[in-house]
Design a protein around this motif. Structure first.
Motif, PDB file in Angstrom:
ATOM      1  N   ALA A 136       0.828  -1.206   0.000  1.00 32.11           N
ATOM      2  CA  ALA A 136       0.000   0.000   0.000  1.00 32.11           C
ATOM      3  C   ALA A 136       0.864   1.258   0.000  1.00 32.11           C
ATOM      4  CB  ALA A 136      -0.940  -0.011   1.200  1.00 32.11           C
ATOM      5  N   VAL A 137       1.894   1.277   0.828  1.00 29.55           N
ATOM      6  CA  VAL A 137       2.791   2.433   0.872  1.00 29.55           C
ATOM      7  C   VAL A 137       3.544   2.572  -0.453  1.00 29.55           C
ATOM      8  CG1 VAL A 137       4.849   3.355   2.003  1.00 29.55           C
ATOM      9  CG2 VAL A 137       2.998   2.420   3.368  1.00 29.55           C
ATOM     10  N   THR A 138       3.982   1.451  -1.005  1.00 36.15           N
ATOM     11  CA  THR A 138       4.694   1.476  -2.290  1.00 36.15           C
ATOM     12  C   THR A 138       3.800   2.013  -3.399  1.00 36.15           C
ATOM     13  OG1 THR A 138       6.051  -0.380  -1.580  1.00 36.15           O
ATOM     14  CG2 THR A 138       5.980   0.084  -3.935  1.00 36.15           C
ATOM     15  N   LEU A 139       2.540   1.620  -3.422  1.00 36.66           N
ATOM     16  CA  LEU A 139       1.613   2.131  -4.438  1.00 36.66           C
ATOM     17  C   LEU A 139       1.402   3.633  -4.305  1.00 36.66           C
ATOM     18  CD1 LEU A 139      -1.100  -0.645  -4.694  1.00 36.66           C
ATOM     19  CD2 LEU A 139       0.387   0.167  -6.521  1.00 36.66           C
ATOM     20  N   ASN A 140       1.329   4.125  -3.076  1.00 35.32           N
ATOM     21  CA  ASN A 140       1.190   5.571  -2.881  1.00 35.32           C
ATOM     22  C   ASN A 140       2.412   6.326  -3.399  1.00 35.32           C
ATOM     23  OD1 ASN A 140      -1.373   5.978  -1.762  1.00 35.32           O
ATOM     24  ND2 ASN A 140      -0.665   5.219   0.198  1.00 35.32           N
ATOM     25  N   VAL A 141       3.595   5.835  -3.066  1.00 35.78           N
ATOM     26  CA  VAL A 141       4.826   6.483  -3.531  1.00 35.78           C
ATOM     27  C   VAL A 141       4.926   6.407  -5.048  1.00 35.78           C
ATOM     28  CG1 VAL A 141       7.347   6.322  -3.470  1.00 35.78           C
ATOM     29  CG2 VAL A 141       6.040   6.141  -1.363  1.00 35.78           C
ATOM     30  N   LEU A 142       4.585   5.257  -5.614  1.00 36.03           N
ATOM     31  CA  LEU A 142       4.620   5.088  -7.069  1.00 36.03           C
ATOM     32  C   LEU A 142       3.650   6.047  -7.764  1.00 36.03           C
ATOM     33  CD1 LEU A 142       5.752   3.372  -9.424  1.00 36.03           C
ATOM     34  CD2 LEU A 142       3.778   1.878  -9.095  1.00 36.03           C
ATOM     35  N   GLY A 143       2.465   6.214  -7.200  1.00 42.18           N
ATOM     36  CA  GLY A 143       1.493   7.133  -7.778  1.00 42.18           C
ATOM     37  C   GLY A 143       1.994   8.566  -7.806  1.00 42.18           C
ATOM     38  N   VAL A 144       2.623   8.999  -6.725  1.00 36.20           N
ATOM     39  CA  VAL A 144       3.170  10.359  -6.674  1.00 36.20           C
ATOM     40  C   VAL A 144       4.303  10.516  -7.691  1.00 36.20           C
ATOM     41  CG1 VAL A 144       4.447  11.971  -5.210  1.00 36.20           C
ATOM     42  CG2 VAL A 144       2.457  10.780  -4.305  1.00 36.20           C
ATOM     43  N   GLN A 145       5.147   9.505  -7.813  1.00 33.98           N
ATOM     44  CA  GLN A 145       6.250   9.578  -8.772  1.00 33.98           C
ATOM     45  C   GLN A 145       5.748   9.612 -10.211  1.00 33.98           C
ATOM     46  OE1 GLN A 145       8.852   6.319  -7.773  1.00 33.98           O
ATOM     47  NE2 GLN A 145      10.058   7.616  -6.425  1.00 33.98           N
ATOM     48  N   ILE A 146       4.723   8.844 -10.516  1.00 34.12           N
ATOM     49  CA  ILE A 146       4.183   8.831 -11.875  1.00 34.12           C
ATOM     50  C   ILE A 146       3.567  10.188 -12.218  1.00 34.12           C
ATOM     51  CG2 ILE A 146       2.378   7.824 -13.330  1.00 34.12           C
ATOM     52  CD1 ILE A 146       2.979   5.139 -12.008  1.00 34.12           C
ATOM     53  N   VAL A 147       2.851  10.780 -11.279  1.00 32.72           N
ATOM     54  CA  VAL A 147       2.283  12.114 -11.529  1.00 32.72           C
ATOM     55  C   VAL A 147       3.404  13.140 -11.707  1.00 32.72           C
ATOM     56  CG1 VAL A 147       0.926  13.981 -10.504  1.00 32.72           C
ATOM     57  CG2 VAL A 147       0.081  11.651 -10.426  1.00 32.72           C
ATOM     58  N   GLY A 148       4.451  13.053 -10.916  1.00 28.63           N
ATOM     59  CA  GLY A 148       5.596  13.962 -11.078  1.00 28.63           C
ATOM     60  C   GLY A 148       6.259  13.791 -12.428  1.00 28.63           C
ATOM     61  N   PHE A 149       6.406  12.550 -12.878  1.00 29.22           N
ATOM     62  CA  PHE A 149       6.965  12.300 -14.206  1.00 29.22           C
ATOM     63  C   PHE A 149       6.062  12.887 -15.283  1.00 29.22           C
ATOM     64  CE2 PHE A 149       7.616   9.543 -17.938  1.00 29.22           C
ATOM     65  CZ  PHE A 149       8.969   9.787 -18.144  1.00 29.22           C
ATOM     66  N   GLY A 150       4.754  12.792 -15.074  1.00 23.39           N
ATOM     67  CA  GLY A 150       3.811  13.394 -16.019  1.00 23.39           C
ATOM     68  C   GLY A 150       3.944  14.902 -16.087  1.00 23.39           C
ATOM     69  N   LEU A 151       4.180  15.544 -14.939  1.00 21.36           N
ATOM     70  CA  LEU A 151       4.383  16.998 -14.940  1.00 21.36           C
ATOM     71  C   LEU A 151       5.633  17.384 -15.717  1.00 21.36           C
ATOM     72  CD1 LEU A 151       3.481  17.852 -11.252  1.00 21.36           C
ATOM     73  CD2 LEU A 151       2.262  18.598 -13.293  1.00 21.36           C
ATOM     74  N   VAL A 152       6.709  16.617 -15.522  1.00 20.68           N
ATOM     75  CA  VAL A 152       7.954  16.907 -16.247  1.00 20.68           C
ATOM     76  C   VAL A 152       7.759  16.717 -17.742  1.00 20.68           C
ATOM     77  CG1 VAL A 152      10.337  16.141 -16.577  1.00 20.68           C
ATOM     78  CG2 VAL A 152       9.437  16.423 -14.281  1.00 20.68           C
ATOM     79  N   THR A 153       7.118  15.625 -18.143  1.00 24.87           N
ATOM     80  CA  THR A 153       6.907  15.401 -19.589  1.00 24.87           C
ATOM     81  C   THR A 153       5.954  16.431 -20.177  1.00 24.87           C
ATOM     82  OG1 THR A 153       5.186  13.770 -19.093  1.00 24.87           O
ATOM     83  CG2 THR A 153       7.405  12.938 -19.507  1.00 24.87           C
ATOM     84  N   GLU A 154       5.003  16.915 -19.387  1.00 25.67           N
ATOM     85  CA  GLU A 154       4.116  17.980 -19.864  1.00 25.67           C
ATOM     86  C   GLU A 154       4.907  19.257 -20.149  1.00 25.67           C
ATOM     87  OE1 GLU A 154       0.408  19.694 -20.842  1.00 25.67           O
ATOM     88  OE2 GLU A 154       0.754  17.634 -20.221  1.00 25.67           O
ATOM     89  N   MET A 155       5.832  19.592 -19.250  1.00 21.25           N
ATOM     90  CA  MET A 155       6.663  20.776 -19.479  1.00 21.25           C
ATOM     91  C   MET A 155       7.546  20.606 -20.712  1.00 21.25           C
ATOM     92  SD  MET A 155       7.779  22.162 -15.740  1.00 21.25           S
ATOM     93  CE  MET A 155       8.181  20.610 -14.979  1.00 21.25           C
ATOM     94  N   VAL A 156       8.124  19.423 -20.879  1.00 17.11           N
ATOM     95  CA  VAL A 156       8.969  19.164 -22.048  1.00 17.11           C
ATOM     96  C   VAL A 156       8.140  19.247 -23.326  1.00 17.11           C
ATOM     97  CG1 VAL A 156      10.327  17.393 -23.222  1.00 17.11           C
ATOM     98  CG2 VAL A 156      10.693  17.826 -20.806  1.00 17.11           C
TER      99      VAL A 156
END
Length: 84
Positions: A51-71
């Motif tokens: 459960a904790v790993t899924l939460n951390v993974l979700g935050v990381q995926i959204v952060g990666f999405g923000l970076v790719t959106e800027m690019v």
């Protein structure tokens, strides 16, 4: 698929939100089981760790999405202005 190439946050935000929602629901179940007295503590349980790993993974995926959106926006601006 080209819509996601222009706006990648839609895809990554959806996947990240899904991971986070699944993680939060699993955490709620784990906390309920802990408060109800099932199986002792939380820290040694695989369910809690997943459960904790899924939460951390979700935050990381959204952060990666923000970076790719800027690019993607920078590349679109660069190609629109014709700068080289």
């Amino acid at each position: 698929m080209t819509k996601f190439a222009r706006e990648p946050l839609r895809f990554f935000g959806s996947v990240g939100a899904l991971c986070s929602m699944l993680g939060v629901s699993m955490l709620a179940i784990a906390v309920y089981q802990r408060l109800a007295g099932y199986n002792g503590g939380l820290y040694g349980r695989q369910f809690f760790l997943i459960a904790v790993t899924l939460n951390v993974l979700g935050v990381q995926i959204v952060g990666f999405g923000l970076v790719t959106e800027m690019v993607a926006r920078i590349v679109a601006w660069w190609s629109r202005t014709g700068s080289k």
